[in-house]
Design a protein around this motif. Structure first.
Motif, PDB file in Angstrom:
ATOM      1  N   ALA A 127      41.605  50.127  36.125  1.00 28.13           N
ATOM      2  CA  ALA A 127      40.880  49.445  37.198  1.00 28.13           C
ATOM      3  C   ALA A 127      39.489  49.091  36.715  1.00 28.13           C
ATOM      4  CB  ALA A 127      40.797  50.355  38.425  1.00 28.13           C
ATOM      5  N   GLN A 128      39.121  47.826  36.911  1.00 26.85           N
ATOM      6  CA  GLN A 128      37.793  47.363  36.521  1.00 26.85           C
ATOM      7  C   GLN A 128      37.151  46.673  37.719  1.00 26.85           C
ATOM      8  OE1 GLN A 128      38.913  44.762  33.272  1.00 26.85           O
ATOM      9  NE2 GLN A 128      38.598  46.361  31.748  1.00 26.85           N
ATOM     10  N   ASN A 129      35.889  46.305  37.556  1.00 27.46           N
ATOM     11  CA  ASN A 129      35.190  45.528  38.589  1.00 27.46           C
ATOM     12  C   ASN A 129      35.457  44.040  38.367  1.00 27.46           C
ATOM     13  OD1 ASN A 129      33.975  47.656  39.974  1.00 27.46           O
ATOM     14  ND2 ASN A 129      32.174  47.641  38.680  1.00 27.46           N
ATOM     15  N   TRP A 130      36.228  43.315  39.123  1.00 30.11           N
ATOM     16  CA  TRP A 130      37.128  43.686  40.168  1.00 30.11           C
ATOM     17  C   TRP A 130      38.453  43.038  39.836  1.00 30.11           C
ATOM     18  CZ3 TRP A 130      31.939  42.786  41.065  1.00 30.11           C
ATOM     19  CH2 TRP A 130      31.235  43.819  41.699  1.00 30.11           C
ATOM     20  N   LYS A 131      39.170  43.717  38.960  1.00 30.29           N
ATOM     21  CA  LYS A 131      40.431  43.222  38.425  1.00 30.29           C
ATOM     22  C   LYS A 131      41.229  44.407  37.897  1.00 30.29           C
ATOM     23  CE  LYS A 131      37.505  42.017  34.549  1.00 30.29           C
ATOM     24  NZ  LYS A 131      36.280  42.222  35.314  1.00 30.29           N
TER      25      LYS A 131
ATOM     26  N   GLY B  17      33.426  42.603  45.064  1.00 30.82           N
ATOM     27  CA  GLY B  17      34.666  41.896  44.737  1.00 30.82           C
ATOM     28  C   GLY B  17      35.919  42.558  45.259  1.00 30.82           C
ATOM     29  N   PHE B  18      35.781  43.584  46.113  1.00 31.95           N
ATOM     30  CA  PHE B  18      36.944  44.319  46.607  1.00 31.95           C
ATOM     31  C   PHE B  18      38.007  43.427  47.261  1.00 31.95           C
ATOM     32  CE2 PHE B  18      38.763  46.260  50.468  1.00 31.95           C
ATOM     33  CZ  PHE B  18      39.637  47.158  49.865  1.00 31.95           C
ATOM     34  N   PRO B  19      37.641  42.445  48.112  1.00 29.05           N
ATOM     35  CA  PRO B  19      38.694  41.635  48.750  1.00 29.05           C
ATOM     36  C   PRO B  19      39.545  40.846  47.765  1.00 29.05           C
ATOM     37  CG  PRO B  19      36.592  41.368  49.900  1.00 29.05           C
ATOM     38  CD  PRO B  19      36.306  42.074  48.613  1.00 29.05           C
ATOM     39  N   GLU B  20      38.986  40.524  46.601  1.00 34.01           N
ATOM     40  CA  GLU B  20      39.720  39.708  45.623  1.00 34.01           C
ATOM     41  C   GLU B  20      40.398  40.552  44.544  1.00 34.01           C
ATOM     42  OE1 GLU B  20      40.075  36.545  46.088  1.00 34.01           O
ATOM     43  OE2 GLU B  20      38.853  36.705  47.897  1.00 34.01           O
ATOM     44  N   GLN B  21      40.361  41.866  44.694  1.00 34.38           N
ATOM     45  CA  GLN B  21      40.933  42.714  43.643  1.00 34.38           C
ATOM     46  C   GLN B  21      42.407  42.981  43.928  1.00 34.38           C
ATOM     47  OE1 GLN B  21      38.846  46.362  42.931  1.00 34.38           O
ATOM     48  NE2 GLN B  21      40.077  46.899  41.151  1.00 34.38           N
TER      49      GLN B  21
ATOM     50  N   ILE C  22      34.523  38.375  39.770  1.00 31.13           N
ATOM     51  CA  ILE C  22      35.288  38.237  41.013  1.00 31.13           C
ATOM     52  C   ILE C  22      36.247  37.059  40.876  1.00 31.13           C
ATOM     53  CG2 ILE C  22      35.142  37.757  43.498  1.00 31.13           C
ATOM     54  CD1 ILE C  22      32.398  39.072  43.499  1.00 31.13           C
ATOM     55  N   GLY C  23      37.502  37.254  41.318  1.00 32.78           N
ATOM     56  CA  GLY C  23      38.498  36.198  41.228  1.00 32.78           C
ATOM     57  C   GLY C  23      38.915  35.909  39.799  1.00 32.78           C
ATOM     58  N   HIS C  24      38.987  36.941  38.986  1.00 26.06           N
ATOM     59  CA  HIS C  24      39.361  36.751  37.580  1.00 26.06           C
ATOM     60  C   HIS C  24      40.782  36.196  37.498  1.00 26.06           C
ATOM     61  CE1 HIS C  24      38.530  37.732  33.305  1.00 26.06           C
ATOM     62  NE2 HIS C  24      39.863  37.752  33.222  1.00 26.06           N
ATOM     63  N   PRO C  25      41.009  35.133  36.702  1.00 30.41           N
ATOM     64  CA  PRO C  25      42.358  34.561  36.625  1.00 30.41           C
ATOM     65  C   PRO C  25      43.299  35.454  35.819  1.00 30.41           C
ATOM     66  CG  PRO C  25      40.899  33.478  35.074  1.00 30.41           C
ATOM     67  CD  PRO C  25      40.035  34.417  35.866  1.00 30.41           C
ATOM     68  N   VAL C  26      44.590  35.213  35.985  1.00 29.33           N
ATOM     69  CA  VAL C  26      45.575  35.910  35.149  1.00 29.33           C
ATOM     70  C   VAL C  26      45.342  35.499  33.702  1.00 29.33           C
ATOM     71  CG1 VAL C  26      48.022  36.120  34.598  1.00 29.33           C
ATOM     72  CG2 VAL C  26      47.279  36.041  36.992  1.00 29.33           C
ATOM     73  N   SER C  27      45.285  36.486  32.817  1.00 32.33           N
ATOM     74  CA  SER C  27      45.079  36.189  31.399  1.00 32.33           C
ATOM     75  C   SER C  27      45.915  37.148  30.566  1.00 32.33           C
ATOM     76  CB  SER C  27      43.589  36.277  31.031  1.00 32.33           C
ATOM     77  OG  SER C  27      43.039  37.517  31.436  1.00 32.33           O
ATOM     78  N   TYR C  28      46.271  36.686  29.353  1.00 32.55           N
ATOM     79  CA  TYR C  28      47.165  37.450  28.483  1.00 32.55           C
ATOM     80  C   TYR C  28      46.484  37.755  27.159  1.00 32.55           C
ATOM     81  CZ  TYR C  28      50.624  35.506  31.743  1.00 32.55           C
ATOM     82  OH  TYR C  28      51.307  35.147  32.875  1.00 32.55           O
TER      83      TYR C  28
END
Length: 269
Positions: free
Chosen positions: A117-121, A198-202, A241-247
Motif C-alpha cells: 500500500a502506497q500513497n495512494w495506490k 487521495g483516499f477516495p481514489e485508492q 492521486i489517480g495513478h493509472p494502471v502501469s506494468y
C-alpha cells in the motif's frame, strides 16, 4: 468476461464470487435470522399492545395491581441468552474456519502476490514471475491466491468485497490473506482505512482470468519497457492521486522484504 463487478452498481457483498465471501455472506444472513427471533415479536407486540389496550374500546384487561410474572421474566432473560450463545458459537467457529492466514486448499498450487500500500495506490509484485503492476491485480480464476501485504505509508486496509476478507496493511509488518475466485470476473478492490487526501481514489481492479487470458496478461506485462528497481520504486512511492494502471517487466529481487525492513531496521517483522 463480465465487467459489472468493477462498477459500484452491484452490491458485491450480496453477490459473492468466491468461497470466503460466500461463507461471510451466509454467516451475516444466519446472524440476522437468529436476531429476528427477538426483533419480530418485539415489533409485533408493540403494535398489538397499542391496539388491545387503547383508550377507546380496547379489549385488554385492566389490572393496575399486577407487578410480576415469573414466566415473562424467564422469557425476557432466557431467549436473549440463547441467542447470544448461538451467535457466539457461530462466530467462534466461523472466525477460525475463515482465518485469513489459512490456506483454502493446501493441496492446490497457489499464486503468491506481494501487495504494497502506497500513497495512494496499490503495488502488486509477482515474485514467481518477476513482474509487477500498479492498481491492477490479475490472477487465474479457480486457483488459490495467497497475498502477502504491507504498507509503505500509514495504515491501510486491503479489501476486495466480492472475494471476501479484509485485512490491515501496516508499515514494518506483513499480513496475509488467502482468496479464491470461483469463476472469471472483474471485481473492485480498495483501501477501507482513511489515509489522507487521495483516499477516495485508492482503488484497483481485481481480474480473475481464465488460465489462457492470465498467460496473455503476463506476456503483455513482460512487454513493458519499465522495470522496477530501487530507484524506480522510490519515485513510484511518492504520493500521487489517480495513478493509472502501469506494468513493470522486471522487479528487483526481495524488494518486498526491503520495504518492510525500512521500518524494522533490518530485523524480521
Amino acid at each position: 468476461m463480465p465487467m459489472d463487478g468493477c462498477t459500484l452498481i452491484r452490491a458485491p457483498l450480496l453477490h459473492p464470487a468466491g468461497p470466503v465471501a460466500l461463507a461471510e455472506r451466509d454467516l451475516l444472513f444466519t446472524a440476522v435470522l437468529v436476531m429476528l427471533i427477538v426483533i419480530v415479536p418485539v415489533f409485533t407486540m408493540a403494535f398489538l399492545f397499542a391496539w388491545r389496550y387503547r383508550a377507546s374500546g380496547g379489549r385488554g384487561r385492566y389490572t393496575p395491581e399486577w407487578s410480576y410474572s415469573a414466566k415473562i421474566d424467564a422469557i425476557i432473560w432466557l431467549v436473549p441468552a440463547a441467542i447470544v450463545a448461538t451467535l457466539g458459537y457461530l462466530l467462534w467457529n466461523e472466525t477460525h474456519r475463515l482465518d485469513p492466514y489459512r490456506q483454502l486448499d493446501p493441496g492446490a498450487e497457489t499464486l503468491e502476490v506481494e501487495v504494497v500500500a502506497q500513497n495512494w495506490k496499490w503495488l502488486f509484485i509477482y515474485p514467481e514471475l518477476g513482474i509487477a503492476a500498479v492498481n491492477e491485480l490479475a490472477f487465474p480464476s479457480g486457483r488459490p491466491l495467497s497475498l502477502k501485504i504491507t504498507s509503505d505509508t500509514v495504515m491501510n486496509s486491503f479489501f476486495i468485497p466480492a472475494l471476501g476478507g479484509q485485512i490491515y496493511a501496516m508499515a514494518g509488518m506483513r499480513t496475509r490473506l488467502n482468496l479464491l475466485a470461483d469463476k472469471p470476473g472483474c471485481f473492485r478492490g480498495r483501501n477501507m482505512q482513511y489515509s489522507g487526501d487521495g483516499f477516495p481514489e485508492q482503488h484497483f481492479k481485481a481480474l480473475a482470468l481464465p488460465r489462457k487470458d492470465f498467460d496473455s496478461w503476463v506476456a503483455n506485462v513482460r512487454k513493458s519497457p519499465q522495470t522496477l528497481d530501487r530507484a524506480t520504486y522510490r519515485a513510484l512511492a511518492a504520493p500521487s492521486i489517480g495513478h493509472p494502471v502501469s506494468y513493470y517487466s522486471d522487479v528487483t529481487p526481495n524488494l518486498f522484504d526491503s520495504i518492510i525492513e525500512k521500518y524494522t531496521g533490518g530485523h524480521p517483522e
